[in-house]
Design a protein around this motif. Structure first.
Motif, PDB file in Angstrom:
ATOM      1  N   ASP A  67     -41.569  43.084  10.625  1.00 44.69           N
ATOM      2  CA  ASP A  67     -42.708  42.177  10.613  1.00 44.69           C
ATOM      3  C   ASP A  67     -42.844  41.451  11.947  1.00 44.69           C
ATOM      4  O   ASP A  67     -43.546  40.450  12.050  1.00 44.69           O
ATOM      5  CB  ASP A  67     -42.588  41.167   9.475  1.00 44.69           C
ATOM      6  N   ARG A  68     -42.154  41.959  12.973  1.00 51.74           N
ATOM      7  CA  ARG A  68     -42.286  41.348  14.292  1.00 51.74           C
ATOM      8  C   ARG A  68     -43.647  41.662  14.901  1.00 51.74           C
ATOM      9  O   ARG A  68     -44.182  42.763  14.737  1.00 51.74           O
ATOM     10  CB  ARG A  68     -41.191  41.848  15.231  1.00 51.74           C
TER      11      ARG A  68
ATOM     12  N   GLY B  52     -38.567  35.575  22.168  1.00 48.98           N
ATOM     13  CA  GLY B  52     -39.742  35.359  21.337  1.00 48.98           C
ATOM     14  C   GLY B  52     -39.740  36.163  20.056  1.00 48.98           C
ATOM     15  O   GLY B  52     -40.663  36.033  19.253  1.00 48.98           O
ATOM     16  N   ALA B  53     -38.707  37.001  19.847  1.00 45.13           N
ATOM     17  CA  ALA B  53     -38.570  37.820  18.632  1.00 45.13           C
ATOM     18  C   ALA B  53     -39.818  38.687  18.406  1.00 45.13           C
ATOM     19  O   ALA B  53     -40.385  38.721  17.318  1.00 45.13           O
ATOM     20  CB  ALA B  53     -38.286  36.950  17.421  1.00 45.13           C
ATOM     21  N   VAL B  54     -40.229  39.393  19.472  1.00 41.74           N
ATOM     22  CA  VAL B  54     -41.388  40.276  19.380  1.00 41.74           C
ATOM     23  C   VAL B  54     -41.005  41.669  19.852  1.00 41.74           C
ATOM     24  O   VAL B  54     -39.984  41.859  20.519  1.00 41.74           O
ATOM     25  CB  VAL B  54     -42.571  39.747  20.223  1.00 41.74           C
TER      26      VAL B  54
ATOM     27  N   ALA C 287     -51.880  45.676  19.112  1.00 43.17           N
ATOM     28  CA  ALA C 287     -51.197  44.524  19.698  1.00 43.17           C
ATOM     29  C   ALA C 287     -51.527  43.272  18.905  1.00 43.17           C
ATOM     30  O   ALA C 287     -52.651  43.099  18.428  1.00 43.17           O
ATOM     31  CB  ALA C 287     -51.612  44.337  21.160  1.00 43.17           C
ATOM     32  N   ASP C 288     -50.522  42.416  18.781  1.00 41.29           N
ATOM     33  CA  ASP C 288     -50.723  41.086  18.199  1.00 41.29           C
ATOM     34  C   ASP C 288     -50.840  40.025  19.284  1.00 41.29           C
ATOM     35  O   ASP C 288     -51.386  38.942  19.043  1.00 41.29           O
ATOM     36  CB  ASP C 288     -49.550  40.737  17.277  1.00 41.29           C
TER      37      ASP C 288
ATOM     38  N   GLY D 158     -44.999  32.672  13.974  1.00 37.53           N
ATOM     39  CA  GLY D 158     -43.894  33.446  13.431  1.00 37.53           C
ATOM     40  C   GLY D 158     -44.201  34.913  13.362  1.00 37.53           C
ATOM     41  O   GLY D 158     -44.701  35.505  14.315  1.00 37.53           O
ATOM     42  N   THR D 159     -43.923  35.509  12.225  1.00 34.97           N
ATOM     43  CA  THR D 159     -44.123  36.945  12.028  1.00 34.97           C
ATOM     44  C   THR D 159     -45.579  37.232  11.735  1.00 34.97           C
ATOM     45  O   THR D 159     -46.415  36.334  11.632  1.00 34.97           O
ATOM     46  CB  THR D 159     -43.245  37.430  10.869  1.00 34.97           C
ATOM     47  N   ARG D 160     -45.861  38.509  11.618  1.00 38.77           N
ATOM     48  CA  ARG D 160     -47.256  38.925  11.329  1.00 38.77           C
ATOM     49  C   ARG D 160     -47.759  38.327  10.020  1.00 38.77           C
ATOM     50  O   ARG D 160     -47.031  38.180   9.072  1.00 38.77           O
ATOM     51  CB  ARG D 160     -47.323  40.447  11.240  1.00 38.77           C
TER      52      ARG D 160
END
Length: 400
Positions: free
Chosen positions: A176-177, A208-210, A236-237, A398-400
């Motif tokens: 979920d990154r 950044g945990a991505v 891309a997020d 945070g996550t997606r």
């Protein structure tokens, strides 16, 4: 996965086919006679590349990594690396492969031999000598099921030949990154970091945990339309675009063309990502070109002493006629983003001097007058993570 028991491997070893589901950070995979070649630009974009510099840079797997789950305690990877040899310059260090277990470094290896790409800096002429397949070995891994990543060298084109383990391999879990797509110059590409996870985008992505897709291309961040279309079409997020230094290095445009080119680049990205957080980053401090236009040329005096260096060949007086310097580009990018942000609430600006400014240059000078050293890469990555991913930053969340 469908593992294969390789008759040529030692008993008990399993060969796992190398496929797209095991690769992260690559936008295309080319099957060649000598292995699987990751690319960071798709095939249609590669057909539009105008020079050998970008063709080489996009094939260098910055941010590209094998990713899988396994209980294996030993992993072998066969590769064909491409070694760059610059005539008259000191030998380049071997590219480093890093194995991570559950996000933590568990091993490093190098491929001492491989194909050799010989480059003449004065003429630009190149020729290639073929070399051998090398086997990288990582042993002593924990026995439990784990997420394994093998980060490829950021600056050595690498063909992946075979992956072997002493236990079966499964594809990585779909996490979920958020996915961060970043475009920039050789500094974003990685020069002169010591390891693939030590480039500043890799440092920032870990903090950044991505999931990183690194579209930093050495010598080639010059607002090419095909690069903008590639970003437009890539899931891309989060997106960041760092431009300026290569435009000065190559002396490719003047102020009149620069502004509309930036607008066009951002317009194209917005066609595919209308509300994605989009961060425009201006150049880091570089005394060479703060107030002196390009082009940038090799420092022949440094080369004669066996070290790499660069000099600015432009005339500061020419800025009055529209030639670009880093100071001019920073002001123009701030103006453009400020004006566009009135209608685009998801567009942001980051001054590159907040990542690496004059005081940072005094404490951590650029060894070749152009590229940061490993300590500076970490510093820039940590700064970016704080300013972009931290509380109140454009990529906070945070996550997606």
């Amino acid at each position: 996965m469908h593992p294969e028991h390789d008759a040529g491997a030692r008993p008990g070893w399993i060969t796992t086919p190398l496929t797209a589901e095991l690769l992260r950070g690559a936008l295309d995979l080319e099957r060649t006679e000598r292995g699987l070649l990751p690319h960071r630009l798709p095939a249609w974009a590669r057909r539009q590349i105008p020079d050998g510099q970008l063709a080489m840079a996009q094939s260098q797997p910055a941010g590209v990594r094998l990713a899988f789950r396994t209980r294996a305690t030993a992993v072998e990877l066969d590769v064909v690396a491409t070694k760059r040899i610059y005539r008259g310059a000191p030998p380049r260090p071997d590219g480093v492969y890093e194995l991570l277990v559950d996000g933590r470094l568990a091993g490093r290896a190098v491929a001492p031999e491989g194909d050799a790409l010989v480059i003449d800096l004065s003429s630009g002429a190149t020729h290639t000598r073929p070399g051998p397949v090398e086997t990288l070995r990582f042993t002593g891994l924990p026995e439990h099921e784990k997420a394994v990543e093998i980060w490829l060298p950021y600056d050595e084109t690498t063909r992946l030949v075979a992956l072997r383990t002493d236990d079966p391999v499964d594809p990585p879990r779909t996490g979920d990154r958020r996915v961060w797509v970043h475009h920039g110059s050789s500094i974003s590409h990685g020069s002169n970091a010591a390891t693939p996870t030590g480039t500043w985008p890799a440092v920032a992505a870990a903090l950044g945990a991505v999931e990183l897709v690194n579209l930093g291309f050495g010598g080639s961040a010059v607002l090419d339309p095909f690069t903008a279309r590639t970003i437009r079409d890539t899931p891309a997020d989060l997106i960041s675009v760092k431009v300026g230094i290569n435009i000065v290095n190559l002396d490719v445009m003047r102020l009149r063309a620069f502004g509309p080119a930036v607008h066009g680049f951002l317009d194209t990205i917005r066609e595919g990502h209308p509300t994605t957080p989009l961060l425009v980053v201006s150049p880091l401090h570089c005394a060479l070109h703060e107030d002196t236009p390009g082009p940038t040329l090799p420092d022949l005096g440094a080369l004669s002493e066996g070290r790499m260096g660069f000099v600015a060949a432009g005339d500061p007086a020419e800025t009055a006629a529209g030639k670009l310097t880093l100071a001019v580009i920073r002001a123009e990018l701030a103006r453009i983003v400020g004006e566009r942000a009135a209608d685009d609430p998801h567009l942001y600006h980051l001054d590159g001097l907040d990542l690496y400014g004059e005081a940072d240059a005094a404490a951590m000078p650029l060894p070749d007058a152009l590229h940061p050293d490993p300590a500076a890469h970490r510093h820039i990555g940590e700064r970016f993570a704080h300013l972009a991913f931290g509380a109140g930053g454009p990529f906070a969340g945070g996550t997606r």
